[in-house]
Design a protein around this motif. Structure first.
Motif, PDB file in Angstrom:
ATOM      1  N   GLU A 174       0.925  -1.150  -0.262  1.00  0.00           N
ATOM      2  CA  GLU A 174      -0.138   0.118   0.108  1.00  0.00           C
ATOM      3  C   GLU A 174       1.008   1.489  -0.066  1.00  0.00           C
ATOM      4  O   GLU A 174       1.993   1.319   0.529  1.00  0.00           O
ATOM      5  CB  GLU A 174      -0.803  -0.083   1.313  1.00  0.00           C
ATOM      6  N   PRO A 175       0.295   2.632  -0.443  1.00  0.00           N
ATOM      7  CA  PRO A 175       1.319   3.559  -0.326  1.00  0.00           C
ATOM      8  C   PRO A 175       1.448   4.019   1.042  1.00  0.00           C
ATOM      9  O   PRO A 175       0.681   4.167   1.933  1.00  0.00           O
ATOM     10  CB  PRO A 175       0.298   4.674  -1.293  1.00  0.00           C
ATOM     11  N   LEU A 176       2.674   4.322   1.137  1.00  0.00           N
ATOM     12  CA  LEU A 176       3.422   4.735   2.384  1.00  0.00           C
ATOM     13  C   LEU A 176       4.242   5.689   2.088  1.00  0.00           C
ATOM     14  O   LEU A 176       5.038   5.752   1.410  1.00  0.00           O
ATOM     15  CB  LEU A 176       3.778   3.493   3.275  1.00  0.00           C
ATOM     16  N   ALA A 206      12.567   5.933   0.471  1.00  0.00           N
ATOM     17  CA  ALA A 206      11.701   6.707  -0.291  1.00  0.00           C
ATOM     18  C   ALA A 206      10.337   6.347   0.057  1.00  0.00           C
ATOM     19  O   ALA A 206      10.108   5.496   0.419  1.00  0.00           O
ATOM     20  CB  ALA A 206      12.152   6.704  -1.771  1.00  0.00           C
ATOM     21  N   ASP A 207       9.434   7.201  -0.472  1.00  0.00           N
ATOM     22  CA  ASP A 207       7.976   7.028  -0.162  1.00  0.00           C
ATOM     23  C   ASP A 207       7.754   5.864  -1.213  1.00  0.00           C
ATOM     24  O   ASP A 207       8.530   5.529  -2.289  1.00  0.00           O
ATOM     25  CB  ASP A 207       7.166   7.997  -0.656  1.00  0.00           C
ATOM     26  N   SER A 208       6.819   5.007  -0.762  1.00  0.00           N
ATOM     27  CA  SER A 208       6.308   3.948  -1.603  1.00  0.00           C
ATOM     28  C   SER A 208       5.008   4.245  -2.401  1.00  0.00           C
ATOM     29  O   SER A 208       3.897   4.681  -1.701  1.00  0.00           O
ATOM     30  CB  SER A 208       6.273   2.601  -0.854  1.00  0.00           C
ATOM     31  N   PRO A 209       4.876   3.984  -3.599  1.00  0.00           N
ATOM     32  CA  PRO A 209       3.690   4.394  -4.312  1.00  0.00           C
ATOM     33  C   PRO A 209       2.604   3.206  -3.949  1.00  0.00           C
ATOM     34  O   PRO A 209       1.615   3.288  -4.578  1.00  0.00           O
ATOM     35  CB  PRO A 209       3.917   4.370  -5.843  1.00  0.00           C
ATOM     36  N   GLY A 210       3.161   2.153  -3.523  1.00  0.00           N
ATOM     37  CA  GLY A 210       2.064   1.075  -3.437  1.00  0.00           C
ATOM     38  C   GLY A 210       2.236   0.148  -4.650  1.00  0.00           C
ATOM     39  O   GLY A 210       2.877   0.562  -5.661  1.00  0.00           O
ATOM     40  N   TRP A 211       1.460  -0.930  -4.811  1.00  0.00           N
ATOM     41  CA  TRP A 211       1.535  -1.754  -5.842  1.00  0.00           C
ATOM     42  C   TRP A 211       0.322  -1.537  -6.559  1.00  0.00           C
ATOM     43  O   TRP A 211      -0.776  -1.306  -6.004  1.00  0.00           O
ATOM     44  CB  TRP A 211       1.387  -3.336  -5.519  1.00  0.00           C
ATOM     45  N   THR A 212       0.313  -1.763  -7.908  1.00  0.00           N
ATOM     46  CA  THR A 212      -0.864  -1.519  -8.666  1.00  0.00           C
ATOM     47  C   THR A 212      -1.699  -2.892  -8.435  1.00  0.00           C
ATOM     48  O   THR A 212      -1.393  -3.809  -7.942  1.00  0.00           O
ATOM     49  CB  THR A 212      -0.357  -1.460 -10.267  1.00  0.00           C
ATOM     50  N   GLN A 213      -2.918  -2.539  -9.080  1.00  0.00           N
ATOM     51  CA  GLN A 213      -3.840  -4.000  -8.762  1.00  0.00           C
ATOM     52  C   GLN A 213      -3.154  -5.318  -9.695  1.00  0.00           C
ATOM     53  O   GLN A 213      -3.515  -6.237  -9.271  1.00  0.00           O
ATOM     54  CB  GLN A 213      -5.343  -3.311  -9.418  1.00  0.00           C
TER      55      GLN A 213
END
Length: 90
Positions: free
Chosen positions: A35-37, A53-60
């Motif tokens: 998940e974005p964090l 660095a920030d994580s954009p999270g995983w795509t579906q």
């Protein structure tokens, strides 16, 4: 003398190892969080890696692929463990 394993068992084991390696490579290329964090600076959270660095999270699509790969690995693992060869005492 080396044990003789049936060809179908060897094929299942090879498929499992190949799938496991592919899964690890795929996971290594994904963002660190599902998940974005927000990331953090070294020292804020005792990071031994330095700044994170920030994580954009995983795509579906990435989530679905990981789940599909895990399901395939579970199925292959069960097929290897449940193979009749192990019950034969050979």
């Amino acid at each position: 003398m080396h044990p003789v394993f049936p060809d179908d068992l060897l094929k299942l084991q090879e498929e499992f190892h190949h799938g496991h390696a592919e899964h690890r490579v795929f996971l290594a290329g994904l963002p660190w969080s599902v998940e974005p964090l927000k990331g953090w600076a070294r020292g804020e959270r005792y990071s031994h890696r330095g700044d994170v660095a920030d994580s954009p999270g995983w795509t579906q699509e990435q989530k679905e692929r990981v789940e599909r790969m895990r399901r395939e690995l579970r199925d292959l693992s069960a097929a290897v463990a449940d193979h009749p060869h192990w019950a034969s005492g050979a």
